[in-house]
Structure formats: structure tokens, C-alpha cells
Design a protein around this motif. Structure first.
Motif, short mmCIF file in Angstrom:
data_model
loop_
_atom_site.label_atom_id
_atom_site.label_comp_id
_atom_site.label_asym_id
_atom_site.label_seq_id
_atom_site.Cartn_x
_atom_site.Cartn_y
_atom_site.Cartn_z
N LEU A 157 44.51 6.60 -9.31
CA LEU A 157 45.58 7.35 -8.68
C LEU A 157 46.05 8.73 -8.98
O LEU A 157 46.67 9.46 -8.40
CB LEU A 157 46.83 6.34 -9.18
N LYS A 158 45.20 8.97 -9.82
CA LYS A 158 45.28 10.37 -10.73
C LYS A 158 44.91 11.53 -9.26
O LYS A 158 45.60 12.33 -9.22
CB LYS A 158 44.18 10.68 -11.77
N LYS A 159 44.16 10.85 -8.50
CA LYS A 159 43.62 11.90 -7.39
C LYS A 159 44.58 12.03 -6.29
O LYS A 159 44.52 12.89 -5.67
CB LYS A 159 42.39 11.36 -6.74
N VAL A 160 45.60 11.20 -6.52
CA VAL A 160 46.64 11.30 -5.26
C VAL A 160 47.79 11.60 -5.70
O VAL A 160 48.92 11.89 -4.94
CB VAL A 160 46.75 10.05 -4.43
N TYR A 161 47.92 11.81 -7.11
CA TYR A 161 49.31 11.87 -7.72
C TYR A 161 49.61 13.39 -7.61
O TYR A 161 48.95 14.46 -7.59
CB TYR A 161 49.33 11.76 -9.09
N ARG A 162 50.68 13.52 -6.62
CA ARG A 162 51.43 15.20 -6.32
C ARG A 162 52.40 15.58 -7.46
O ARG A 162 52.86 16.70 -7.11
CB ARG A 162 52.02 14.91 -5.04
N GLY A 163 52.54 15.22 -8.32
CA GLY A 163 53.67 15.82 -9.25
C GLY A 163 54.89 15.01 -9.52
O GLY A 163 55.04 14.22 -8.92
N LEU A 164 55.82 15.55 -10.54
CA LEU A 164 56.89 14.95 -10.90
C LEU A 164 57.88 14.82 -9.45
O LEU A 164 58.81 13.76 -9.62
CB LEU A 164 57.65 15.62 -11.86
N GLU A 165 57.89 15.69 -8.55
CA GLU A 165 58.75 15.59 -7.57
C GLU A 165 58.51 14.31 -6.75
O GLU A 165 59.42 13.97 -6.07
CB GLU A 165 58.53 16.84 -6.73
N TYR A 166 57.16 13.92 -6.76
CA TYR A 166 56.76 12.89 -5.84
C TYR A 166 56.71 11.46 -6.79
O TYR A 166 55.90 10.78 -6.34
CB TYR A 166 55.61 13.09 -5.07
#
Length: 702
Positions: free
Chosen positions: A99-108
Motif C-alpha cells: 500500500l506504500k506504493k499507492v499512498y498519496r499523502g495526508l490529504e488522501y
């Protein structure tokens, strides 16, 4: 497994049983559940629904046939104290890392929760919780995430990071406050990478992470870390010599506290129910009194809690009653006028908090009434949608008090910033969870008191009311029978009170219990009864007085006390009296019983006429021939009725079943259904009578 030497813990309970654990050896999931239940049994370690636990196993992938690592973790909405296999989620560890590969940051951040479902291995899994990545990104076989009072006190102290180092040196990591989610999991992973060899991590204003190679190692690690923090705090408290700035208000004596709580609870319940009716809980726990009686109450209470789990249960802050506990409560109307401004101010401040902190996509404002109400000298009230939620809110606030006590002893308590608190309270994921809650039952948020509740009809009525969502106070003469009846219900559904309905003080005590346990009363069901079947010549004055006292006087006293509480609450109520066909039909050998039942029926009509303007409805249920399961058919009554009809006692059931128009046997459950119909369905009916007799033409009311 090696022989375990029991540790001597002072501030937490060591509950590990070697024999039980050895029987589970080799089954890591069972050991996870065992460890979880032990940890959840101690409220100093974690409260109901709080914290999370996990373990890892090697399982065969059903698609590839290859062994893969699976993490088993408490699912969303569970409680570690009662966790079972059905409450677990089983997920692929490699997919969680992917999931680290698709995590887009705190906003998401919130979009990651839906992606947890793509990591599920066990198709029977409970929905994964927001804490899933906090466990999944750590490498350990067994992990505990707990909310111990002592650790949160450390985490909520203004110099939390320095205190963590002072207590544990380099053996514990520390992560600054961040809302739970995928990014917090990344921060925890980084903390471990930066501090290899640590035994756990303190999360600022939040809680504790600990781990171990085995379930036992993890359990002991958790207990030892909590013990060290607890010992550190108690040494600080002892050095200070007083907590919360010392005592400002003296506690009333225990019975006086209960009296004051019972007197004011219906008023508080009415005020807290301005949007939706609430159920109450009261405690005068020693730690609560220490806090509410202190000089620092006015400083600390408005700050609110620090741990997100505490805050979600107890709201932004409590309401402190502007009342002197030591004086007798005046007329309810007078005390109500004193309380109204305080509640109005609380609601206005809550609405201002919402307007100041809301975001474009925030859910609509929720109930602005307080959950926690503090009364110096008396104790703490909590109000929520049901008894369990109110009780748990109370337990969480006691945890919060313990945290404030510890943090103040260490240095200075800090709470969550208002915006952070709002973002948790109105988190869209929390809102979605609320929307998924099952619909409330028809009698939810209502409190009933039932007389004769261990008898056949009374117990059936209590069962029915509980099944439809009500809380019920069971009353009867026999304490042992009440205790046996109470055991048939779940925790928080009922309470009991030994009650002699012929004595006013005994009835007052039962209603006092209802007010303390649940906040008041909405429904009064007078089911207590007895039957004496004798001719005029054989009926003694004692027989007559007993029937009048139990059936008529008892009904009068129950109504009088119940109505006084209903009027305090201000949202009406219901009285249902269990009379009899014999109040309508003249039969032989029945002068005492029939007269008393007729008096019950007409009293109900009189009260309906009087109380309608207060939205208090009064109705009657008339049973007949309830032989199966009814106690009045034991002994002389059955013999008397058999003589009256010229048949044997053994022939009575068939006689009563065949004489009604429907040829039906009438059971206690049928009477209970009639009571429910009046309470849950016929909400615009008052002064009415429901005959439950299979159809007796001579008892038709019209």
C-alpha cells in the motif's frame, strides 16, 4: 513453553495462567485472543473498545499454494476484553506493505481504509480498523496497542518526549501527535528504523505500542512498560503531596450522595434529552470525587481529554453543575431554572466550537448536549443513547481523570487542540461508522419499572420490554428470585430493587434506584398481584386488606411516584396496569379480588383523564385464565376457582381454554405483547383497556 514465574506487579494485574496458555501452544491466534482478553480485563490498561492487538502466522495462500505471512488483528468496532475469532481481521502482510506504493499523502489518508479490503486473506474477516497499518508496518510477531492511563499521562504531559526518555532511557521510542491512519503507521515504522532495539513506542496524546516474539513476551513487555510509568507517576504524586491542587469541596456521605443523585437525575435527563431521549449513569467513584472536589476542576475540566478514544466517548468537555451539593434540593421547578442557563451556555459553546472548526465536508452538527456532567460533592453523571454507552462514557472519563492526575503530577496536562479534537469527532470515517449502526429498537432510550417482575406475567413483560430495547428495573419481594431473574439478562439491560408495593418508602427506594441506575423512568407497569377466591362469608378482613393494599394501593403509590419523576423529565410517559377480566365480570366467590381489580381499572381511567395534559398515558390490560406460568394458580386460588366451577384443579386449564370464543390458551407472553402494543404501537391511546382473554363475551367493554 517454559515454566512461568508470576511477576509481582503493583499497578497492573498479572493474569497469565500457564496451564491455560500451554493448552494453546502452537496456536498463535488462540494465544492472541487469550492475551487480548487478559489485557482488556483491566480498565487501567485499556477501556471498552479501546486499543488493538495482533499476531502473525504463516498460512498457505489459496491461490499460489505458497506459504505467506498473515497478520491477525482486532477488527473495527471490537473490544479486546471480549474479543473472539469472529472479531478478527486476517490480512496479507506483503499486501499491507504494498500500500506504500499507492499512498498519496495526508490529504488522501481516508481513501486508504477502503484499500485495506484488498489485503484481506480471511474472507470471514471483520472489517479492518484504522489501526491496521500501525501494526502491519511493524515487523513483530505479536503487537499490543493499548491506552493505559499511566502511559497516556506520560503522552499528555507537556514535556512528554523528555519524560519518556527519563523513564525508559533509550529503550522506548516516541512519536509526536498525529491522527490514526496510514501515515501514522509510516511514522511508527520510521521510529523503529531510527531506534533499533527499542521495546515499544509512546504516541503523544494517544497511547502505547509494545511487542514481543511470543504472545507471553508481548504480554509481559506491555505490563512491564505500564508498571514503570505507573511507578514513576505515583512517586511524583507522593512527592507533591496532593493532587489536583487539593480539596476544595467536601464529599457528602455515600447515602446522601445517592439521594442527591436520584433527586436531580430526572431533571438532568430531561435537559440532556432536548434533541433525543437519553439514558443515564451515575458514579461516585473515589477518583471521580477526588477530581470534582478539587481546586483544579475549573482549570482542567474545560480542557477536555487527550486520547482520541476518550474524547470520542465523552465529548469536547464536561458540564459542571452550578449547585451546592450540601443543601437540600428545592422544588424541581426552582432547581430547573438554576440548571437551564448552564445547559443553554453549554449548547451555545458547543455550536460555536462546531462553527469555528468545521470543514467544507464536515457532517452536520450532532447533539449539542453534554455527555459528562460533574457535581462537586456528589459525583458524575453520563448520558447517552443506551445504558452501555453511558456507562462506558463514564469509564472513559475516569480514565481521562487518571490521565490528568498523572500528567499534572509529572509536569502539566495538555489536551488535544480544539481543531484536532473536532477533526476526530467529525471524522468522515467515524460518521460512516455511525451511519452503519443498526436501527434502534422501538423502546430504546426508555426506562421501565415492573412490579412483580419475577412472576410469570411480570417476568414475561420484563422480557418483552428488554427485547424491544427498554431498560427495566425489576422489582419484587424476594431478593433471591430477583437475583436469579437478573442473571437471565445481559449486562446493562436491567437492574433490580426489592420492593413491597404496599409500603410507600419501599416504592420510593425502587424509583430512587431507577433514577440512579438509568436517570429516571418512562414506563410504569404494575404487575404485582395475588388472588384470593372466597365467598363473602369466608373472606376475612385480612384477605380484603391484603388485596386492596397490593392491587389498589400499590397501583396508586406506583403511579404517584412514577408521575413525579415523569414530570421532572418533561417528556411524558406511560403507565400500564395489569388488572383482570374479573374487574368487569361478576362471578361467584370473588368479592375481594373482583372489587380490587375493578378499582384498578377505574383508577386507570381517572389517572388517564388527569394526566393527559402532561403527555402521560394510562392504560389497562385485562388478562384471564393465564394458568400456564402464572404463580397465582399455585395453591388456594386454584382450589377456590375449581370449587366455584364445580370441577377439579386438574381440569382448570382445559376449562379456561375452552370457555373463550377462540378456544385459546392464554400465556404470560400474550399479556406481555398487549403491554408492548400499548407502549410501542398505540402511542395515541390512553384510558383504554385491552382484554387478553381469548374472547369472553361477558367481559366485552362495549
Amino acid at each position: 513453553m517454559k515454566i512461568l514465574e508470576k511477576k509481582d506487579f503493583k499497578y497492573v494485574n498479572y493474569l497469565w495462567d500457564e496451564k491455560k496458555a500451554t493448552a494453546m501452544e502452537g496456536n498463535e491466534v488462540d494465544l492472541l485472543l487469550y492475551r487480548s482478553n487478559l489485557l482488556g480485563a483491566d480498565l487501567r490498561i485499556t477501556n471498552y473498545g479501546g486499543g488493538n492487538t495482533s499476531c502473525r502466522t504463516r498460512e498457505k495462500d489459496p491461490l499460489t499454494g505458497e506459504e505467506t505471512e498473515i497478520m491477525w488483528i482486532k477488527g473495527s468496532g471490537g473490544d479486546i476484553g471480549s474479543l473472539t475469532h469472529s472479531g478478527l481481521a486476517g490480512l496479507y502482510v506483503d499486501k499491507l506493505h504494498a500500500l506504500k506504493k499507492v499512498y498519496r499523502g495526508l490529504e488522501y489518508e481516508d481513501e486508504m481504509v477502503a484499500l485495506f479490503n484488498h489485503c484481506i486473506y480471511d474472507l470471514d474477516s471483520k472489517a479492518p480498523s484504522i489501526d491496521t497499518p500501525l501494526h502491519g508496518l511493524l515487523p513483530f510477531k505479536h503487537i499490543d496497542h493499548l491506552h493505559p492511563d499511566a502511559l497516556i499521562a506520560v503522552a499528555a504531559a507537556k514535556d512528554s518526549r523528555e519524560v519518556t526518555r527519563e523513564i525508559w532511557g533509550d529503550s522506548m521510542g516516541w512519536v509526536p501527535w498525529q491522527r490514526p491512519g496510514f501515515d501514522l503507521g509510516l511514522q511508527i515504522e520510521k521510529c523503529l528504523a531510527d531506534n533499533p532495539g527499542i521495546r515499544g513506542i509512546v504516541l503523544e496524546s494517544h497511547g502505547l505500542f509494545t511487542w514481543g516474539d511470543t504472545s507471553y513476551d508481548c504480554y509481559i513487555n506491555s505490563l512491564e512498560v505500564i508498571e514503570m510509568a505507573s511507578s514513576y507517576i505515583e512517586n511524583k504524586v507522593e512527592a507533591r503531596g496532593k493532587v489536583f491542587g487539593g480539596e476544595r469541596t467536601k464529599s457528602l456521605e455515600p447515602e446522601k450522595r445517592k439521594d442527591q443523585a436520584a433527586a436531580i437525575a430526572p431533571l438532568l435527563r430531561g435537559l440532556c434529552s432536548s434533541e433525543k431521549r437519553m439514558i443515564g449513569h451515575f458514579t461516585d467513584n473515589e477518583r471521580v470525587l477526588q477530581f470534582v472536589n478539587s481546586h483544579d476542576l475549573d482549570k482542567l475540566a474545560p480542557m477536555g481529554t487527550s486520547c482520541p478514544d476518550h474524547f470520542l466517548r465523552t465529548k469536547i468537555q464536561p458540564l459542571i453543575l452550578p449547585l451546592d451539593a450540601g443543601t437540600e434540593l428545592p422544588d424541581p421547578e426552582e432547581i430547573l431554572e438554576k440548571l437551564k442557563p448552564a445547559f443553554k451556555k453549554y449548547r451555545e459553546e458547543y455550536k460555536a466550537y462546531y462553527e469555528t472548526c468545521k470543514r467544507d465536508n464536515s457532517p452536520a452538527i450532532r447533539d449539542a448536549n453534554p455527555v459528562v456532567i460533574l457535581w462537586p460533592g456528589v459525583g458524575m453523571f453520563t448520558f447517552a443513547k443506551n445504558k452501555q454507552t453511558a456507562r462506558v462514557a463514564s469509564e472513559f472519563y475516569i480514565n481521562a481523570i487518571n490521565v490528568m492526575r498523572g500528567a499534572e503530577a509529572i509536569s502539566e496536562y495538555t489536551s488535544l487542540p480544539r481543531q484536532e479534537a473536532f477533526d476526530i469527532e467529525y471524522w468522515l470515517l467515524e460518521e460512516a461508522k455511525l451511519q452503519r449502526m443498526p436501527a434502534e429498537k422501538p423502546l430504546s432510550r426508555k426506562v421501565a419499572i415492573v412490579t412483580g417482575a419475577t412472576g410469570g406475567i411480570g417476568k414475561a413483560i420484563a422480557d418483552k420490554l428488554v427485547s424491544e430495547g427498554a431498560n427495566v428495573v425489576l422489582t419484587d419481594l424476594d431478593k433471591k428470585l430477583l437475583e436469579e431473574a437478573e442473571e437471565t439478562y445481559k449486562k446493562d439491560e436491567v437492574s433490580t430493587s426489592v420492593c413491597d408495593v404496599t409500603k410507600g418508602e419501599s416504592i420510593k427506594a425502587a424509583f430512587r434506584k431507577a433514577s440512579v441506575d438509568f436517570g429516571g423512568v418512562d414506563i410504569v407497569v404494575h404487575s404485582a398481584g395475588l388472588a384470593i377466591s372466597k365467598s363473602l362469608a369466608d373472606t376475612t378482613e385480612k384477605d380484603w386488606d391484603l388485596l386492596q393494599d397490593v392491587l389498589v394501593k400499590g397501583q396508586f403509590l406506583m403511579a404517584k411516584e412514577g408521575v413525579s419523576i415523569m414530570k421532572k423529565q418533561g417528556f411524558g410517559g406511560d403507565i400500564v396496569n395489569i388488572a383482570s377480566k374479573n374487574g368487569l365480570v361478576a362471578g361467584p366467590n370473588n368479592v375481594g379480588y373482583g372489587t380490587a381489580k375493578a378499582a384498578q381499572q377505574h383508577m386507570s381511567r381517572l389517572l388517564a383523564a388527569e394526566l393527559g395534559t402532561d403527555k402521560i398515558r394510562v392504560n389497562t390490560v385485562n388478562p384471564d385464565g393465564v394458568i400456564v406460568g402464572s404463580k397465582i394458580w399455585e395453591g388456594e386460588w386454584a382450589e377456590g376457582r375449581a370449587r366455584a366451577y364445580g370441577i377439579s384443579v386438574e381440569e382448570l386449564p382445559a376449562h379456561y381454554a375452552k370457555r373463550n370464543l377462540l378456544n385459546e390458551i392464554i400465556r404470560p407472553e400474550d399479556i406481555a405483547n398487549a403491554v408492548y402494543a400499548l407502549l410501542g404501537l398505540l402511542d395515541k391511546s390512553t384510558g383504554n383497556t385491552l382484554n387478553v382473554d381469548g374472547g369472553m363475551a361477558n367481559a366485552f367493554v362495549r
